[in-house]
Design an enzyme around this catalytic site. Structure first.
Site, PDB file in Angstrom:
ATOM      1  N   LEU A   1       0.809  -1.202  -0.012  1.00  0.00           N
ATOM      2  CA  LEU A   1      -0.221  -0.017   0.015  1.00  0.00           C
ATOM      3  C   LEU A   1       0.889   1.268   0.146  1.00  0.00           C
ATOM      4  O   LEU A   1       1.972   1.302   0.817  1.00  0.00           O
ATOM      5  CB  LEU A   1      -0.774  -0.065   1.089  1.00  0.00           C
ATOM      6  CG  LEU A   1      -2.037  -0.768   1.063  1.00  0.00           C
ATOM      7  CD1 LEU A   1      -2.902  -0.805   2.618  1.00  0.00           C
ATOM      8  CD2 LEU A   1      -3.200  -0.591  -0.019  1.00  0.00           C
ATOM      9  N   GLY A   2       0.578   2.303  -0.853  1.00  0.00           N
ATOM     10  CA  GLY A   2       1.273   3.499  -0.657  1.00  0.00           C
ATOM     11  C   GLY A   2       2.024   3.571  -2.414  1.00  0.00           C
ATOM     12  O   GLY A   2       2.595   4.557  -2.423  1.00  0.00           O
TER      13      GLY A   2
ATOM     14  N   SER B   1      20.057  12.310 -16.393  1.00  0.00           N
ATOM     15  CA  SER B   1      20.155  13.654 -15.345  1.00  0.00           C
ATOM     16  C   SER B   1      18.685  14.189 -15.318  1.00  0.00           C
ATOM     17  O   SER B   1      18.925  15.349 -15.004  1.00  0.00           O
ATOM     18  CB  SER B   1      20.921  14.452 -15.955  1.00  0.00           C
ATOM     19  OG  SER B   1      20.453  15.385 -17.129  1.00  0.00           O
TER      20      SER B   1
ATOM     21  N   ILE C   1      15.502  12.035 -10.648  1.00  0.00           N
ATOM     22  CA  ILE C   1      16.004  10.830  -9.990  1.00  0.00           C
ATOM     23  C   ILE C   1      17.392  10.533 -10.191  1.00  0.00           C
ATOM     24  O   ILE C   1      18.011  10.434  -9.133  1.00  0.00           O
ATOM     25  CB  ILE C   1      15.043   9.844 -10.752  1.00  0.00           C
ATOM     26  CG1 ILE C   1      13.850   9.727 -10.142  1.00  0.00           C
ATOM     27  CG2 ILE C   1      15.615   8.344 -10.099  1.00  0.00           C
ATOM     28  CD1 ILE C   1      12.711   8.709 -10.805  1.00  0.00           C
ATOM     29  N   GLY C   2      17.800  10.750 -11.502  1.00  0.00           N
ATOM     30  CA  GLY C   2      19.376  10.580 -11.477  1.00  0.00           C
ATOM     31  C   GLY C   2      20.168  11.442 -10.852  1.00  0.00           C
ATOM     32  O   GLY C   2      21.168  11.390 -10.317  1.00  0.00           O
TER      33      GLY C   2
ATOM     34  N   GLU D   1      24.427  12.311 -19.901  1.00  0.00           N
ATOM     35  CA  GLU D   1      23.158  12.876 -20.309  1.00  0.00           C
ATOM     36  C   GLU D   1      23.401  12.880 -21.772  1.00  0.00           C
ATOM     37  O   GLU D   1      24.197  13.466 -22.333  1.00  0.00           O
ATOM     38  CB  GLU D   1      22.684  13.903 -19.760  1.00  0.00           C
ATOM     39  CG  GLU D   1      21.654  14.861 -20.134  1.00  0.00           C
ATOM     40  CD  GLU D   1      20.236  14.023 -20.172  1.00  0.00           C
ATOM     41  OE1 GLU D   1      19.887  13.888 -19.079  1.00  0.00           O
ATOM     42  OE2 GLU D   1      19.766  13.990 -21.171  1.00  0.00           O
TER      43      GLU D   1
ATOM     44  N   ASP E   1       0.828   8.237 -12.786  1.00  0.00           N
ATOM     45  CA  ASP E   1       1.739   7.901 -13.539  1.00  0.00           C
ATOM     46  C   ASP E   1       1.523   7.246 -14.968  1.00  0.00           C
ATOM     47  O   ASP E   1       2.052   7.234 -16.205  1.00  0.00           O
ATOM     48  CB  ASP E   1       2.940   7.093 -13.274  1.00  0.00           C
ATOM     49  CG  ASP E   1       4.001   7.930 -12.153  1.00  0.00           C
ATOM     50  OD1 ASP E   1       3.667   9.145 -12.002  1.00  0.00           O
ATOM     51  OD2 ASP E   1       4.914   7.214 -11.690  1.00  0.00           O
TER      52      ASP E   1
ATOM     53  N   HIS F   1      10.943  38.535   7.928  1.00  0.00           N
ATOM     54  CA  HIS F   1      12.433  38.730   8.040  1.00  0.00           C
ATOM     55  C   HIS F   1      13.003  37.899   9.029  1.00  0.00           C
ATOM     56  O   HIS F   1      12.453  38.148  10.240  1.00  0.00           O
ATOM     57  CB  HIS F   1      12.970  39.938   8.009  1.00  0.00           C
ATOM     58  CG  HIS F   1      14.281  40.254   7.890  1.00  0.00           C
ATOM     59  ND1 HIS F   1      15.136  40.174   6.988  1.00  0.00           N
ATOM     60  CD2 HIS F   1      14.952  40.721   9.064  1.00  0.00           C
ATOM     61  CE1 HIS F   1      16.462  40.494   7.285  1.00  0.00           C
ATOM     62  NE2 HIS F   1      16.457  40.700   8.778  1.00  0.00           N
TER      63      HIS F   1
HETATM   64  C1  LIG Z   1      13.374   7.051  -7.118  1.00  0.00           C
HETATM   65  C2  LIG Z   1      12.195   7.769  -7.456  1.00  0.00           C
HETATM   66  C3  LIG Z   1      12.145   9.178  -6.368  1.00  0.00           C
HETATM   67  C4  LIG Z   1      10.720   9.828  -6.615  1.00  0.00           C
HETATM   68  N1  LIG Z   1      10.579  10.950  -6.136  1.00  0.00           N
HETATM   69  C5  LIG Z   1       9.683  11.771  -6.250  1.00  0.00           C
HETATM   70  C6  LIG Z   1       9.398  12.880  -5.647  1.00  0.00           C
HETATM   71  O1  LIG Z   1      10.334  13.264  -4.741  1.00  0.00           O
HETATM   72  N2  LIG Z   1       8.374  13.802  -5.738  1.00  0.00           N
HETATM   73  C7  LIG Z   1       7.368  13.183  -6.586  1.00  0.00           C
HETATM   74  O2  LIG Z   1       6.220  13.724  -6.764  1.00  0.00           O
HETATM   75  N3  LIG Z   1       7.548  12.101  -7.506  1.00  0.00           N
HETATM   76  C8  LIG Z   1       8.642  11.362  -7.006  1.00  0.00           C
HETATM   77  N4  LIG Z   1       8.588  10.117  -7.634  1.00  0.00           N
HETATM   78  C9  LIG Z   1       7.666   9.597  -8.633  1.00  0.00           C
HETATM   79  C10 LIG Z   1       6.425   9.182  -7.797  1.00  0.00           C
HETATM   80  O3  LIG Z   1       7.010   7.945  -7.118  1.00  0.00           O
HETATM   81  C11 LIG Z   1       5.271   8.727  -8.819  1.00  0.00           C
HETATM   82  O4  LIG Z   1       4.949   9.771  -9.635  1.00  0.00           O
HETATM   83  C12 LIG Z   1       4.169   8.208  -8.041  1.00  0.00           C
HETATM   84  O5  LIG Z   1       4.176   7.034  -7.297  1.00  0.00           O
HETATM   85  C13 LIG Z   1       2.887   7.810  -8.992  1.00  0.00           C
HETATM   86  O6  LIG Z   1       1.790   7.407  -8.270  1.00  0.00           O
HETATM   87  P1  LIG Z   1       0.595   6.495  -8.872  1.00  0.00           P
HETATM   88  O7  LIG Z   1      -0.102   6.258  -7.817  1.00  0.00           O
HETATM   89  O8  LIG Z   1       0.176   6.931 -10.308  1.00  0.00           O
HETATM   90  O9  LIG Z   1       1.417   4.876  -9.020  1.00  0.00           O
HETATM   91  P2  LIG Z   1       2.447   3.969  -8.235  1.00  0.00           P
HETATM   92  O10 LIG Z   1       2.849   4.855  -7.092  1.00  0.00           O
HETATM   93  O11 LIG Z   1       3.411   3.473  -9.044  1.00  0.00           O
HETATM   94  O12 LIG Z   1       1.363   3.098  -7.666  1.00  0.00           O
HETATM   95  C14 LIG Z   1       0.982   2.106  -8.227  1.00  0.00           C
HETATM   96  C15 LIG Z   1       0.650   0.830  -7.793  1.00  0.00           C
HETATM   97  O13 LIG Z   1      -0.075  -0.063  -8.489  1.00  0.00           O
HETATM   98  C16 LIG Z   1       0.009  -1.293  -8.228  1.00  0.00           C
HETATM   99  N5  LIG Z   1      -0.156  -2.288  -9.407  1.00  0.00           N
HETATM  100  C17 LIG Z   1       0.171  -2.048 -10.507  1.00  0.00           C
HETATM  101  N6  LIG Z   1      -0.336  -2.851 -11.315  1.00  0.00           N
HETATM  102  C18 LIG Z   1      -1.191  -3.845 -10.480  1.00  0.00           C
HETATM  103  C19 LIG Z   1      -2.133  -4.810 -10.746  1.00  0.00           C
HETATM  104  N7  LIG Z   1      -2.353  -5.306 -11.911  1.00  0.00           N
HETATM  105  N8  LIG Z   1      -2.856  -5.340  -9.689  1.00  0.00           N
HETATM  106  C20 LIG Z   1      -2.683  -4.640  -8.551  1.00  0.00           C
HETATM  107  N9  LIG Z   1      -1.786  -3.753  -8.281  1.00  0.00           N
HETATM  108  C21 LIG Z   1      -1.129  -3.259  -9.374  1.00  0.00           C
HETATM  109  C22 LIG Z   1       1.697  -1.217  -8.060  1.00  0.00           C
HETATM  110  O14 LIG Z   1       2.029  -2.438  -7.240  1.00  0.00           O
HETATM  111  C23 LIG Z   1       1.745   0.188  -7.273  1.00  0.00           C
HETATM  112  O15 LIG Z   1       1.809  -0.080  -5.923  1.00  0.00           O
HETATM  113  C24 LIG Z   1       9.844   9.136  -7.591  1.00  0.00           C
HETATM  114  C25 LIG Z   1       9.955   8.187  -8.241  1.00  0.00           C
HETATM  115  C26 LIG Z   1      11.128   7.370  -7.845  1.00  0.00           C
HETATM  116  C27 LIG Z   1      11.141   5.987  -8.618  1.00  0.00           C
END
Ligand SMILES: Cc1cc2nc3c(=O)[nH]c(=O)nc-3n(C[C@H](O)[C@H](O)[C@H](O)COP(=O)(O)OP(=O)(O)OC[C@H]3O[C@@H](n4cnc5c(N)ncnc54)[C@H](O)[C@@H]3O)c2cc1C
Length: 464
Positions: free
Chosen positions: A38-39, A180, A183-184, A202, A310, A443
């Protein structure tokens, strides 16, 4: 018999779980399906655990520079296992928090791999068992995964994705970061501050290519000064892991190809949406380069199927996913939410120094035909920044010269990821330069630079 709901959400990232809570608040009977934790990525493998790591490297940096604050810190060192453990515990705490929120909001959590089998129908595989669910509406929030290089797969030993890079069992001595984007650059910053010798490659002409050009140029200088080697307009043509390292074939700007061996490489070249094998093709849900096509409310072309986060495309950010989730649910519940306005989504990079922005870059605003007033104020002109020992950076504001509309804001320096929200609110309220100039800023704060930058755009900066 299938369990029936008003709404089933597939995926519990910041898109899915936030949508579930809002749906419950609006009186909908809601279930959420999750195959992992979850999350989602954000709080288990993305935003949060990386910030926990970056906090460690920031403190480590301060400890090594203790003398400049009149302090003594001898024998400064670290325990990698404990650093990773802290980051995992932070992620675990938030995962437990989401579990609690699901319970509090009476959201049914269905563990397993979900597939949309028909309009209003889902099946969830739980090992040998399959659970059938029915719902008037389905929100697809399945997120994305790391993109692999076509010629080299991450093996978790020498070649890492972000998942491996977040739980290292050994500290890289010589690290290659491929890509770059935010994340990178965050991983490069973390590992460099922890003592690794870091190189970023890059393909594009500048690092953090979506940011304002002046921000990229500033970051280029700042990271280079810290010892990170930045190779822009540089391609990677091969990556061969061995027992002791990974050899990269690098094509430089001038076309020359050379080989260099690193202890580890991190692939940070973007993401691939999770749209395969979840039943979308059979239903005829339209996609664009893998991302689900939606309107401003999260509706797909198929009635009753919605998509958020995403999986729907850029920007790939947690707060964008959550906001799309709220809009979709309010629409489903019969409300009249505003459509998603992507121009007001802030973007942040939590490296040292930090980067934050919202709205149009100067170049994009010019391209769009605006006549501009541009303000820039440096950290060196701000008392709080000097007192903090953080006098590196600037705040840039871009205004429409005709109307005074704040078109964009771009910041680099300490804590700018906290400051940016001031400008996001300003843009949301359609504030002009006049109101911003009349606003009183406390300030001494870093936020005074936000005021000064606006004043600078109109030739009225006080402290520079
Ligand atoms: C290293 C890293 C750092 C990041 N830092 C930031 C940051 O600082 N700030 C920021 O805004 N964003 C950041 N992001 C991006 C952010 O994590 C994503 O934009 C965000 O998690 C997207 O949310 P979401 O709900 O669309 O999907 P996700 O968080 O990807 O969640 C999708 C969920 O669906 C589940 N799922 C997929 N298919 C199925 C299925 N068929 N059945 C059941 N469950 C399924 C997956 O297991 C997952 O838990 C970062 C990403 C990475 C990789």
């Amino acid at each position: 018999m299938a369990d029936t709901y008003d709404l089933v959400i597939l995926g519990s990232g910041p898109g899915g779980y936030v949508a579930a809570i809002r749906a419950s608040q609006l009186g909908l009977k809601v279930a959420i399906v999750e195959r992992e934790r979850l999350g989602g990525i954000c709080l288990n493998w993305g935003c949060i655990p990386t910030k926990a790591l970056l906090r460690t490297s920031e403190i480590y940096h301060y400890m090594q520079n203790a003398e400049s604050y009149g302090l003594k810190a001898d024998n400064v060192g670290f325990d990698l296992a404990k650093i990773v453990d802290r980051s995992r515990k932070v992620a675990g705490q938030l995962n437990a928090g989401v579990k609690g929120l699901m319970k509090k909001n009476k959201v049914t959590v269905v563990e397993g791999v979900g597939t949309v089998t028909a309009k209003g129908k889902l099946s969830v595989k739980q090992g040998d068992k399959t659970v059938e669910l029915e719902a008037k509406n389905i929100i697809v929030a399945t997120g994305a995964r790391a993109r692999d290089l076509p010629f080299a797969k991450a093996d978790g030993k020498r070649i890492w994705t972000y998942r491996h890079a977040m739980v290292p069992t050994e500290m890289p001595t010589k690290l290659l970061v491929i890509g770059s984007g935010a994340i990178g650059v965050e991983f490069a910053s973390f590992y460099n501050d922890m003592g690794a010798d870091v190189t970023i490659v890059e393909m594009l002409p500048r690092i953090l290519p979506v940011e304002d050009e002046e921000v990229s140029a500033f970051m280029d200088k700042a990271l280079s000064k810290q010892g990170i080697k930045l190779l822009t307009q540089t391609g990677l043509e091969g990556l061969a892991p061995s027992a002791n390292g990974v050899t990269a074939k690098i094509k430089a700007k001038d076309g020359k190809v050379s080989e260099e061996t690193f202890s580890h490489a991190i692939i940070a070249i973007g993401i691939v949406p999770n749209t395969e094998n979840i039943g979308l093709e059979a239903l005829g849900v339209e996609t664009d380069r893998g991302h689900i096509k939606t309107d401003g409310y999260g509706r797909t072309n198929v009635d009753g199927i919605w998509a958020i986060g995403d999986v729907t495309g850029a920007p790939w950010l947690a707060h964008k996913a959550s906001h799309e989730g709220i809009i979709a649910v309010e629409k489903i519940a019969g409300g009249s939410p505003h459509q998603m306005d992507k121009a007001n989504i802030p973007g942040c990079t939590y490296s040292r120094p930090q980067v934050a922005s919202v709205g149009m870059t100067e170049a994009k605003a010019k391209e769009a035909g605006y006549e501009l007033k541009v303000g820039k104020f440096p950290f060196i002109g701000n008392g709080k920044a000097i007192a903090l020992g953080e006098a590196e950076g600037f705040v840039k504001t871009v205004f429409d010269a005709k109307t005074g509309e704040l078109l964009g804001a771009h910041m680099v320096g300490a804590e700018v990821t906290e400051l940016i929200q001031g400008y996001v609110v300003a843009r949301q309220l359609e504030t002009t330069e006049a109101e911003l100039m009349e606003t009183v800023f406390a300030h001494p704060t870093l936020s005074e630079m936000m005021h000064e930058s606006v004043l600078a755009a109109y030739g009225r900066a006080i402290h520079y």
